[in-house]
Design a protein around this motif. Structure first.
Motif, short mmCIF file in Angstrom:
data_model
loop_
_atom_site.label_atom_id
_atom_site.label_comp_id
_atom_site.label_asym_id
_atom_site.label_seq_id
_atom_site.Cartn_x
_atom_site.Cartn_y
_atom_site.Cartn_z
N VAL A 75 -36.04 28.04 9.01
CA VAL A 75 -35.49 30.17 9.15
C VAL A 75 -36.22 30.99 8.86
CG1 VAL A 75 -34.33 31.60 9.07
CG2 VAL A 75 -33.24 29.13 9.38
N GLU A 76 -36.74 30.89 7.07
CA GLU A 76 -37.59 31.85 6.31
C GLU A 76 -39.48 31.57 6.52
OE1 GLU A 76 -36.62 34.31 4.60
OE2 GLU A 76 -34.25 33.19 5.11
N ALA A 77 -39.39 30.28 7.19
CA ALA A 77 -40.99 29.93 7.52
C ALA A 77 -41.23 30.96 8.89
CB ALA A 77 -41.55 29.02 7.35
N ALA A 78 -40.41 30.77 10.07
CA ALA A 78 -40.44 31.16 10.50
C ALA A 78 -40.18 32.38 10.90
CB ALA A 78 -39.49 30.41 11.84
N VAL A 90 -47.91 29.14 18.72
CA VAL A 90 -47.40 29.36 16.97
C VAL A 90 -46.21 30.20 16.93
CG1 VAL A 90 -48.00 29.66 14.93
CG2 VAL A 90 -49.32 28.69 16.15
N LYS A 91 -46.37 31.32 17.19
CA LYS A 91 -45.33 32.60 17.83
C LYS A 91 -44.28 32.18 18.00
CE LYS A 91 -48.51 36.76 16.41
NZ LYS A 91 -47.23 37.70 15.28
N ASP A 92 -44.48 31.66 19.34
CA ASP A 92 -43.61 31.45 20.26
C ASP A 92 -42.88 29.78 19.74
OD1 ASP A 92 -43.96 32.90 22.20
OD2 ASP A 92 -45.01 31.40 24.23
N PHE A 93 -43.24 28.57 18.95
CA PHE A 93 -43.11 27.99 18.47
C PHE A 93 -41.81 28.62 17.32
CE2 PHE A 93 -42.59 24.98 14.43
CZ PHE A 93 -42.45 24.00 15.73
N ALA A 94 -42.46 29.35 16.38
CA ALA A 94 -41.63 29.78 15.37
C ALA A 94 -40.23 30.16 15.87
CB ALA A 94 -42.96 30.87 14.58
N ALA A 95 -40.74 30.86 17.59
CA ALA A 95 -39.31 31.82 17.64
C ALA A 95 -37.92 30.71 17.34
CB ALA A 95 -39.66 32.53 18.85
N LYS A 96 -38.90 29.97 18.49
CA LYS A 96 -38.09 28.44 18.97
C LYS A 96 -37.41 28.17 17.44
CE LYS A 96 -36.97 25.29 21.86
NZ LYS A 96 -35.61 25.33 21.80
N MET A 97 -38.25 28.04 16.79
CA MET A 97 -37.35 27.31 15.21
C MET A 97 -36.66 28.78 14.20
SD MET A 97 -39.41 24.70 14.67
CE MET A 97 -38.85 24.64 16.29
N LEU A 98 -36.73 29.49 14.49
CA LEU A 98 -35.80 30.41 14.72
C LEU A 98 -34.26 30.70 15.16
CD1 LEU A 98 -35.50 33.07 12.32
CD2 LEU A 98 -36.24 34.66 13.85
N THR A 99 -34.51 30.58 16.53
CA THR A 99 -33.01 30.56 17.25
C THR A 99 -31.83 28.86 16.69
OG1 THR A 99 -34.43 31.20 18.72
CG2 THR A 99 -32.32 30.23 19.64
N ASP A 100 -33.40 27.40 17.00
CA ASP A 100 -32.42 26.39 17.01
C ASP A 100 -31.79 26.22 15.45
OD1 ASP A 100 -33.12 25.97 18.80
OD2 ASP A 100 -34.73 24.84 18.98
N HIS A 101 -32.87 26.71 14.27
CA HIS A 101 -32.61 26.41 13.40
C HIS A 101 -31.24 27.31 12.47
CE1 HIS A 101 -34.84 22.83 11.81
NE2 HIS A 101 -35.74 23.88 12.95
N THR A 102 -30.92 28.82 13.01
CA THR A 102 -30.64 29.59 12.78
C THR A 102 -28.37 29.07 13.09
OG1 THR A 102 -32.02 32.01 12.76
CG2 THR A 102 -29.76 32.34 12.65
N LYS A 103 -29.07 28.50 14.62
CA LYS A 103 -27.85 27.43 15.00
C LYS A 103 -27.27 26.52 13.89
CE LYS A 103 -26.33 26.17 19.15
NZ LYS A 103 -25.59 24.57 19.34
N ALA A 104 -27.93 25.93 14.04
CA ALA A 104 -28.13 24.80 13.31
C ALA A 104 -27.07 24.88 11.13
CB ALA A 104 -29.45 23.76 12.64
N ASN A 105 -28.03 26.01 10.85
CA ASN A 105 -27.80 26.28 9.80
C ASN A 105 -26.52 26.55 9.50
OD1 ASN A 105 -29.77 26.00 8.86
ND2 ASN A 105 -30.66 27.48 8.12
N GLY A 106 -25.85 27.54 10.64
CA GLY A 106 -24.16 27.52 10.74
C GLY A 106 -23.32 26.69 11.05
N GLU A 107 -23.65 25.85 11.70
CA GLU A 107 -23.23 24.85 12.11
C GLU A 107 -22.64 24.07 11.14
OE1 GLU A 107 -24.30 23.69 17.22
OE2 GLU A 107 -24.95 22.83 15.11
N LEU A 108 -23.82 23.95 9.80
CA LEU A 108 -23.93 23.06 8.79
C LEU A 108 -23.43 23.30 8.10
CD1 LEU A 108 -25.01 20.90 7.30
CD2 LEU A 108 -27.06 22.30 6.78
#
Length: 198
Positions: A75-78, A90-108
């Motif tokens: 999340v922080e790197a994104a 690269v910006k699109d990839f980072a946006a995807k990382m931010l969305t998916d990992h923020t969701k996963a972090n909440g579940e975790l």
């Protein structure tokens, strides 16, 4: 005669108290000097005891802690990539990382709390230093650095989540399996974006 016997006893008592204080000082400095440890939360060790109450084994607790650190890092790197990247891909990839990992972090976080496992809420010092250095890189040099990091990180994360998917705790196993599919798709995306940068 009594005074002669009391003197050595008093001396021994003073020595033993001094030894205890020295031992306490040593253990305090040992705790403070630990860095990059996924069992550290705000400078305090959190090991094992909390995991046994919920029935989760130490392997499961360790997986949850390592996955937490990895998730925070993604999340922080994104967030840095959103500002410093040059390539739209690269910006699109980072946006995807931010969305998916923020969701996963909440579940975790919710899963860890339900299992009474205390997870880190900050990055280990070495990883924070890496992020701080990344903030100084921009443009094509940043794109290359970030995507190389993403390829390496996702390779390691896939391996980590495969071990989590084999855990005996059904909740941990199910979450690791579901999240593994997302991480494998990130791994493929990272390789494609990296290839396009060359």
């Amino acid at each position: 005669m009594k005074k002669i016997f009391l003197l050595p006893a008093a001396f021994a008592l003073v020595l033993s108290l001094g030894a205890c204080q020295t031992a306490d000082k040593k253990s305090a400095t040992t705790k403070d000097s630990v860095s990059g440890d996924t069992s550290m939360v705000n400078g305090t060790h959190n090991m094992g005891s909390e995991s046994t109450e919920s029935g989760i084994d130490e392997a499961g607790a360790t997986f949850l802690r390592k996955a937490t650190v990895g998730g925070i890092m993604e999340v922080e790197a994104a967030k840095i990539a959103a500002n410093n990247a040059k390539s739209a891909e690269v910006k699109d990839f980072a946006a995807k990382m931010l969305t998916d990992h923020t969701k996963a972090n909440g579940e975790l976080k919710a899963l860890a709390q339900s299992k009474k496992v205390i997870t880190p809420d900050v990055l280990p010092a070495d990883q924070q230093i890496h992020l701080d250095e990344m903030k100084k890189i921009t443009g094509a040099a940043f794109d290359k650095h970030y995507m190389e990091m993403m390829v390496t990180d996702h390779y390691k994360t896939v391996a980590l989540f495969k071990t989590g998917a084999e855990n005996r705790d059904q909740s941990v196993k199910a979450w690791a399996n579901n999240t593994l599919k997302v991480i494998e798709s990130h791994d493929e995306m990272a390789k494609k974006v990296m290839a396009n940068l060359k």
